[in-house]
Design a protein around this motif. Structure first.
Motif, PDB file in Angstrom:
ATOM      1  N   LEU A 127       0.831  -1.196   0.000  1.00  0.00           N
ATOM      2  CA  LEU A 127       0.000   0.000   0.000  1.00  0.00           C
ATOM      3  C   LEU A 127       0.868   1.249   0.000  1.00  0.00           C
ATOM      4  O   LEU A 127       1.988   1.277   0.517  1.00  0.00           O
ATOM      5  CB  LEU A 127      -0.902   0.025   1.239  1.00  0.00           C
ATOM      6  CG  LEU A 127      -1.892  -1.130   1.396  1.00  0.00           C
ATOM      7  CD1 LEU A 127      -2.629  -1.020   2.724  1.00  0.00           C
ATOM      8  CD2 LEU A 127      -2.892  -1.131   0.241  1.00  0.00           C
ATOM      9  N   THR A 128       0.342   2.278  -0.596  1.00  0.00           N
ATOM     10  CA  THR A 128       0.990   3.583  -0.536  1.00  0.00           C
ATOM     11  C   THR A 128       0.690   4.210   0.820  1.00  0.00           C
ATOM     12  O   THR A 128      -0.235   3.777   1.532  1.00  0.00           O
ATOM     13  CB  THR A 128       0.449   4.487  -1.654  1.00  0.00           C
ATOM     14  OG1 THR A 128      -0.958   4.720  -1.439  1.00  0.00           O
ATOM     15  CG2 THR A 128       0.665   3.846  -3.019  1.00  0.00           C
ATOM     16  N   PRO A 129       1.447   5.233   1.210  1.00  0.00           N
ATOM     17  CA  PRO A 129       1.174   5.887   2.501  1.00  0.00           C
ATOM     18  C   PRO A 129      -0.269   6.395   2.615  1.00  0.00           C
ATOM     19  O   PRO A 129      -0.869   6.305   3.689  1.00  0.00           O
ATOM     20  CB  PRO A 129       2.191   7.027   2.539  1.00  0.00           C
ATOM     21  CG  PRO A 129       3.335   6.523   1.714  1.00  0.00           C
ATOM     22  CD  PRO A 129       2.703   5.728   0.612  1.00  0.00           C
ATOM     23  N   ALA A 130      -0.810   6.915   1.529  1.00  0.00           N
ATOM     24  CA  ALA A 130      -2.187   7.419   1.571  1.00  0.00           C
ATOM     25  C   ALA A 130      -3.185   6.273   1.790  1.00  0.00           C
ATOM     26  O   ALA A 130      -4.124   6.395   2.586  1.00  0.00           O
ATOM     27  CB  ALA A 130      -2.508   8.151   0.278  1.00  0.00           C
ATOM     28  N   GLU A 131      -2.979   5.178   1.078  1.00  0.00           N
ATOM     29  CA  GLU A 131      -3.849   4.018   1.262  1.00  0.00           C
ATOM     30  C   GLU A 131      -3.698   3.435   2.669  1.00  0.00           C
ATOM     31  O   GLU A 131      -4.685   2.972   3.274  1.00  0.00           O
ATOM     32  CB  GLU A 131      -3.523   2.957   0.216  1.00  0.00           C
ATOM     33  CG  GLU A 131      -3.876   3.380  -1.201  1.00  0.00           C
ATOM     34  CD  GLU A 131      -3.387   2.376  -2.234  1.00  0.00           C
ATOM     35  OE1 GLU A 131      -3.884   2.424  -3.375  1.00  0.00           O
ATOM     36  OE2 GLU A 131      -2.521   1.546  -1.887  1.00  0.00           O
ATOM     37  N   GLU A 132      -2.442   3.489   3.158  1.00  0.00           N
ATOM     38  CA  GLU A 132      -2.194   2.992   4.511  1.00  0.00           C
ATOM     39  C   GLU A 132      -2.987   3.793   5.542  1.00  0.00           C
ATOM     40  O   GLU A 132      -3.638   3.218   6.429  1.00  0.00           O
ATOM     41  CB  GLU A 132      -0.690   3.112   4.797  1.00  0.00           C
ATOM     42  CG  GLU A 132      -0.251   2.459   6.085  1.00  0.00           C
ATOM     43  CD  GLU A 132      -0.093   0.966   5.947  1.00  0.00           C
ATOM     44  OE1 GLU A 132      -0.123   0.287   6.982  1.00  0.00           O
ATOM     45  OE2 GLU A 132       0.039   0.478   4.814  1.00  0.00           O
TER      46      GLU A 132
ATOM     47  N   GLU B 216       4.566   4.893   8.891  1.00  0.00           N
ATOM     48  CA  GLU B 216       4.460   4.918  10.347  1.00  0.00           C
ATOM     49  C   GLU B 216       3.466   3.878  10.864  1.00  0.00           C
ATOM     50  O   GLU B 216       3.615   3.365  11.969  1.00  0.00           O
ATOM     51  CB  GLU B 216       4.019   6.319  10.784  1.00  0.00           C
ATOM     52  CG  GLU B 216       3.919   6.480  12.295  1.00  0.00           C
ATOM     53  CD  GLU B 216       3.436   7.864  12.660  1.00  0.00           C
ATOM     54  OE1 GLU B 216       3.250   8.101  13.886  1.00  0.00           O
ATOM     55  OE2 GLU B 216       3.231   8.691  11.751  1.00  0.00           O
ATOM     56  N   ALA B 217       2.497   3.543  10.038  1.00  0.00           N
ATOM     57  CA  ALA B 217       1.469   2.581  10.478  1.00  0.00           C
ATOM     58  C   ALA B 217       2.052   1.213  10.749  1.00  0.00           C
ATOM     59  O   ALA B 217       1.562   0.477  11.622  1.00  0.00           O
ATOM     60  CB  ALA B 217       0.389   2.467   9.403  1.00  0.00           C
ATOM     61  N   TYR B 218       3.114   0.831  10.044  1.00  0.00           N
ATOM     62  CA  TYR B 218       3.729  -0.479  10.269  1.00  0.00           C
ATOM     63  C   TYR B 218       4.472  -0.537  11.595  1.00  0.00           C
ATOM     64  O   TYR B 218       4.712  -1.617  12.124  1.00  0.00           O
ATOM     65  CB  TYR B 218       4.682  -0.807   9.128  1.00  0.00           C
ATOM     66  CG  TYR B 218       3.997  -1.076   7.814  1.00  0.00           C
ATOM     67  CD1 TYR B 218       2.987  -2.020   7.720  1.00  0.00           C
ATOM     68  CD2 TYR B 218       4.368  -0.400   6.654  1.00  0.00           C
ATOM     69  CE1 TYR B 218       2.357  -2.265   6.516  1.00  0.00           C
ATOM     70  CE2 TYR B 218       3.753  -0.637   5.453  1.00  0.00           C
ATOM     71  CZ  TYR B 218       2.746  -1.565   5.385  1.00  0.00           C
ATOM     72  OH  TYR B 218       2.142  -1.801   4.183  1.00  0.00           O
ATOM     73  N   LEU B 219       4.913   0.623  12.089  1.00  0.00           N
ATOM     74  CA  LEU B 219       5.752   0.664  13.279  1.00  0.00           C
ATOM     75  C   LEU B 219       4.944   0.863  14.575  1.00  0.00           C
ATOM     76  O   LEU B 219       5.482   0.729  15.649  1.00  0.00           O
ATOM     77  CB  LEU B 219       6.795   1.813  13.159  1.00  0.00           C
ATOM     78  CG  LEU B 219       7.720   1.681  11.965  1.00  0.00           C
ATOM     79  CD1 LEU B 219       8.660   2.891  11.896  1.00  0.00           C
ATOM     80  CD2 LEU B 219       8.529   0.386  12.007  1.00  0.00           C
TER      81      LEU B 219
END
Length: 261
Positions: A143-148, A255-258
């Protein structure tokens, strides 16, 4: 009538005296024969009338009216005795205990229905969150950052929904426990007052309510267990993804992954 009287005189043994008495007697016999003929004629006419359909209907109507009148007359003659109602203290207490059990059963049924519905909605919210979590797991690194950010906004909103549903379950759980306690007390009061049937009915309702609530609680627990398994799977998938990339590329990880959930 004169002819009948004269005939009676003849039967009594009086003898004819002279020609005049004999003529009078003959005239009276003629009158008697005419009278007999008239009586026979009236009898025939009566038989014809009685055999007619109109007369049969009138006769049936008269009989039915007579039967109805006789029955009603018989009912009027029967003395109706009204039993005096027992208004002793024991009877009044027993009635009051039955009213209490009825109210307690109503309260229990309503709170049970509310609690079952609340747990059903809570389980649905959990399954929706599980589906979103699994969708996120399969898309890690794609996913892109926006999709994330977009998918995480949906997940956070669903978590709020799950929290609200859980609070609703806790609120109805408190009402339901109060209803259980009230039903137990009312059943005991009904038994002590002699209303065994009310006591038995209340205990049966208690068993049914507890069975339904336990069943829906089991569904909620299974949904929570699946959600915990999904979170564990997400953590493992994230660890695999982080270990598979170069350490210099960690700055590029969204940042969502972390974040820790």
């Amino acid at each position: 009538m004169q002819a009948f009287r004269n005939c009676g005189l003849c039967a009594s043994g009086n003898l004819f005296k002279g020609r005049t008495d004999f003529l009078v007697a003959r005239r009276n016999m003629s009158v008697l024969r005419v009278s007999a003929a008239c009586v026979q004629l009236l009898k025939d006419k009566t038989n014809v009338f009685c055999s007619s359909p109109v007369h049969q209907r009138l006769l049936r109507l008269a009989r039915s009216k007579a039967v109805a009148f006789s029955v009603s007359s018989g009912l009027c003659a029967v003395p109706f005795t009204q039993q005096v109602e027992n208004l002793s203290h024991e009877s009044l207490i027993r009635r009051a205990s039955c009213l209490v059990t009825d109210s307690a059963n109503t309260y229990l049924s309503q709170t049970t229905l509310a609690l079952v519905d609340a747990h059903t909605q809570y389980a649905k919210a959990l399954h929706t969150l599980i589906a979103l979590q699994k969708r996120y797991i399969t898309s890690i690194g794609k996913l892109t950052p926006a999709e994330e950010d977009s998918i995480w906004q949906v997940i956070i909103g669903q978590r709020v929904e799950v929290s609200d549903r859980l609070e609703e379950c806790k609120r109805f759980e408190s009402n339901w426990m109060n209803a259980i306690h009230i039903c137990e007390l009312s059943a005991e009061a009904a038994y002590n007052s002699g209303a065994e049937h009310a006591c038995t009915a209340t205990k049966t309702n208690l068993q049914v309510a507890q069975s339904k609530v336990e069943e829906i609680r089991k569904i909620s627990r299974e949904a929570k267990k699946k959600l915990a398994e999904t979170k564990a799977e997400e953590i493992q998938r994230m660890a695999e993804y982080v270990s598979s990339i170069d350490i210099n590329d960690l700055e590029d990880i969204p940042e969502a992954y972390l974040r820790e959930d």
